[in-house]
Design a protein around this motif. Structure first.
Motif, PDB file in Angstrom:
ATOM      1  N   THR A   1      -8.461   5.878  11.895  1.00  0.00           N
ATOM      2  CA  THR A   1      -7.446   6.858  12.314  1.00  0.00           C
ATOM      3  C   THR A   1      -6.066   6.528  11.757  1.00  0.00           C
ATOM      4  OG1 THR A   1      -7.087   5.662  14.371  1.00  0.00           O
ATOM      5  CG2 THR A   1      -8.666   7.451  14.444  1.00  0.00           C
ATOM      6  N   GLN A   2      -5.763   5.236  11.590  1.00  0.00           N
ATOM      7  CA  GLN A   2      -4.444   4.904  11.027  1.00  0.00           C
ATOM      8  C   GLN A   2      -4.320   5.445   9.612  1.00  0.00           C
ATOM      9  OE1 GLN A   2      -2.553   1.098  11.418  1.00  0.00           O
ATOM     10  NE2 GLN A   2      -1.864   1.881  13.386  1.00  0.00           N
TER      11      GLN A   2
ATOM     12  N   ARG B   1       0.660  12.007   6.643  1.00  0.00           N
ATOM     13  CA  ARG B   1       2.121  11.968   6.565  1.00  0.00           C
ATOM     14  C   ARG B   1       2.616  11.896   5.126  1.00  0.00           C
ATOM     15  NH1 ARG B   1       2.689   8.453  10.894  1.00  0.00           N
ATOM     16  NH2 ARG B   1       2.946   6.671   9.540  1.00  0.00           N
ATOM     17  N   HIS B   2       1.945  11.082   4.308  1.00  0.00           N
ATOM     18  CA  HIS B   2       2.411  10.885   2.935  1.00  0.00           C
ATOM     19  C   HIS B   2       2.033  12.048   2.015  1.00  0.00           C
ATOM     20  CE1 HIS B   2       3.649   6.914   3.911  1.00  0.00           C
ATOM     21  NE2 HIS B   2       2.455   6.414   4.027  1.00  0.00           N
TER      22      HIS B   2
ATOM     23  N   THR C   1       0.835  -1.208   0.000  1.00  0.00           N
ATOM     24  CA  THR C   1       0.000   0.000   0.000  1.00  0.00           C
ATOM     25  C   THR C   1       0.872   1.261   0.000  1.00  0.00           C
ATOM     26  OG1 THR C   1      -0.178  -0.072   2.417  1.00  0.00           O
ATOM     27  CG2 THR C   1      -1.970  -1.085   1.144  1.00  0.00           C
ATOM     28  N   VAL C   2       2.153   1.084   0.353  1.00  0.00           N
ATOM     29  CA  VAL C   2       3.138   2.152   0.117  1.00  0.00           C
ATOM     30  C   VAL C   2       4.230   1.560  -0.773  1.00  0.00           C
ATOM     31  CG1 VAL C   2       2.671   3.392   2.287  1.00  0.00           C
ATOM     32  CG2 VAL C   2       4.430   1.639   2.239  1.00  0.00           C
TER      33      VAL C   2
ATOM     34  N   MET D   1       6.036   3.445  20.357  1.00  0.00           N
ATOM     35  CA  MET D   1       7.236   3.072  19.617  1.00  0.00           C
ATOM     36  C   MET D   1       6.815   2.671  18.215  1.00  0.00           C
ATOM     37  SD  MET D   1      10.202   0.271  20.492  1.00  0.00           S
ATOM     38  CE  MET D   1      10.786   1.097  21.968  1.00  0.00           C
ATOM     39  N   SER D   2       7.489   3.228  17.215  1.00  0.00           N
ATOM     40  CA  SER D   2       7.064   3.002  15.835  1.00  0.00           C
ATOM     41  C   SER D   2       8.230   3.271  14.898  1.00  0.00           C
ATOM     42  CB  SER D   2       5.879   3.921  15.540  1.00  0.00           C
ATOM     43  OG  SER D   2       5.885   4.351  14.210  1.00  0.00           O
ATOM     44  N   LYS D   3       8.184   2.626  13.739  1.00  0.00           N
ATOM     45  CA  LYS D   3       9.237   2.818  12.736  1.00  0.00           C
ATOM     46  C   LYS D   3       9.274   4.247  12.223  1.00  0.00           C
ATOM     47  CE  LYS D   3      11.250  -1.085  12.218  1.00  0.00           C
ATOM     48  NZ  LYS D   3      12.682  -1.338  12.218  1.00  0.00           N
ATOM     49  N   SER D   4       8.115   4.882  12.221  1.00  0.00           N
ATOM     50  CA  SER D   4       8.054   6.229  11.658  1.00  0.00           C
ATOM     51  C   SER D   4       8.326   7.285  12.730  1.00  0.00           C
ATOM     52  CB  SER D   4       6.681   6.451  11.025  1.00  0.00           C
ATOM     53  OG  SER D   4       5.664   5.976  11.871  1.00  0.00           O
TER      54      SER D   4
END
Ligand code: TYM
Length: 332
Positions: free
Chosen positions: A107-108, A115-116, A47-48, A196-199
């Motif tokens: 919301t995600q 962001r994108h 999806t990305v 905690m997140s990759k982004s």
């Protein structure tokens, strides 16, 4: 045996501590008591934009990490989402069942698309939750072990399953989220108000399980706490310390009150030094085992082939029933 299903994206490369404590650790435990289906969700990953070679490598890397974490292909069904075409097929059905407004409230999606930017937000990112709904309903899962950030997608799953059942007759099991209170949300070590997140903004706040153990120790030791010195679990007043206590408690099995007692009168330095050592003891064998699974591509791919076969048997049955209930003419 009740059934569980869950998935993890391969995009990240290394899993982070939030993925492990929030989800994967529960997957390992549940394979003992449940009929468990776990998958690497490569269709969600695209999806990305993805680099093809990277995606391929990261998909195997994700599987290797799941095995290193303790998933046992004799005890669970481990597979790659795109190996079971029924996911995309039931995903379409769910797209046709979900309301546009309903999907717009995820919301995600709102966070990620913000962001994108609109031009780099794909339609796939928008329909991502309906694919996830299909993932779960295909297996008639009773429970879905995930972190807190997936709760809304689970609500959507229940809503769409109930809607379908109400219209076409009982077809899907209504799944419950399986979210452990203690580890539902692991926080960024530098910004304990964010998950905690990759982004994440600051890489020092993110513990990648495959990082050099020394780097991990350093991140733990420089975790943000507060200006006080008391080691006490208090999410509101002491988010940083509470996060460290949660991580410590989950990895060692010591209860939080036990830890509060153990560190009474000691400073944050003592807690961080101990936790750094605990983390190093955890990630060091994890890295070695991941590399071993990764080196044996043949075994890994054959595990996935068996997993896909087992998954397909279940998924095909649910899809056929769904098509039939909706009146799609069966092919002769
Ligand atoms: P993903 O790949 O982003 O994350 C995998 C799992 O890790 C959990 N998690 C966390 N838990 C606690 N604290 C954190 N900081 C943290 N960060 C991540 C996530 O909640 C998740 O359980 N949409 C899903 C993948 C998916 C799925 C499914 C899950 C696709 N289909 C069907 C369950 C059932 C996702 O992107 O997870």
């Amino acid at each position: 045996r009740p059934r569980v299903l869950s998935g993890i994206q391969p995009t990240a490369g290394s899993f982070h501590l939030g993925n492990y404590l929030g989800a994967v650790r529960q997957w390992v435990a549940l394979q003992e008591s449940h009929d468990a289906f776990y998958m690497v969700v490569d269709l969600h990953a695209i999806t990305v934009a993805q680099d093809p070679a990277q995606l391929r490598a990261n998909t195997r890397l994700a599987v290797a990490q799941l095995l290193a974490a303790g998933l046992d292909p004799e005890r669970c069904t481990l597979f790659v989402q795109s190996h079971v075409p029924e996911h995309a097929q039931l995903g379409w059905v769910m797209n046709c069942l979900a309301g546009f407004g309903e999907a717009s409230r995820m919301t995600q999606f709102k966070d990620k698309s913000a962001r994108h930017g609109a031009d780099r937000t794909t339609v796939g990112l928008f329909t991502y939750p309906m694919l996830m709904v299909a993932d779960i309903l295909l297996y008639q899962a009773d429970e879905v072990p995930v972190g807190e950030d997936q709760r809304q997608h689970l609500e959507l799953t229940r809503n769409l399953a109930e809607r379908f059942n109400g219209t076409y007759g009982d077809t899907f099991t209504i799944p419950d989220p399986y979210i452990l209170k203690e580890t539902a949300k692991i926080y960024d070590l530098q910004d304990p108000s964010a998950k905690m997140s990759k982004s994440t903004a600051n890489p020092k706040g993110l513990i990648n399980l495959l990082d050099e153990p020394k780097a991990t120790a350093k991140k733990v030791k420089s975790a943000v706490t507060d200006t006080d010195t008391v080691i006490r679990f208090d999410r509101a007043e002491k988010p940083g310390v509470s996060n460290l206590l949660t991580i410590h408690s989950t990895l060692t099995g010591a209860s939080v009150p036990e830890l509060e007692q153990k560190y009474e009168g000691k400073g944050y330095g003592a807690l961080k030094t101990d936790l750094a050592e605990i983390m190093v003891d955890f990630v060091t064998p994890f890295r070695t085992r991941t590399q071993e699974y990764l080196d044996d591509t043949e075994t890994l791919d054959s595990i996935l082939a068996k997993g896909a076969e087992k998954a397909r048997a279940v998924a095909a049955e649910t899809l056929a029933l769904t098509y039939d209930r909706m009146g799609l003419l069966p092919a002769k």
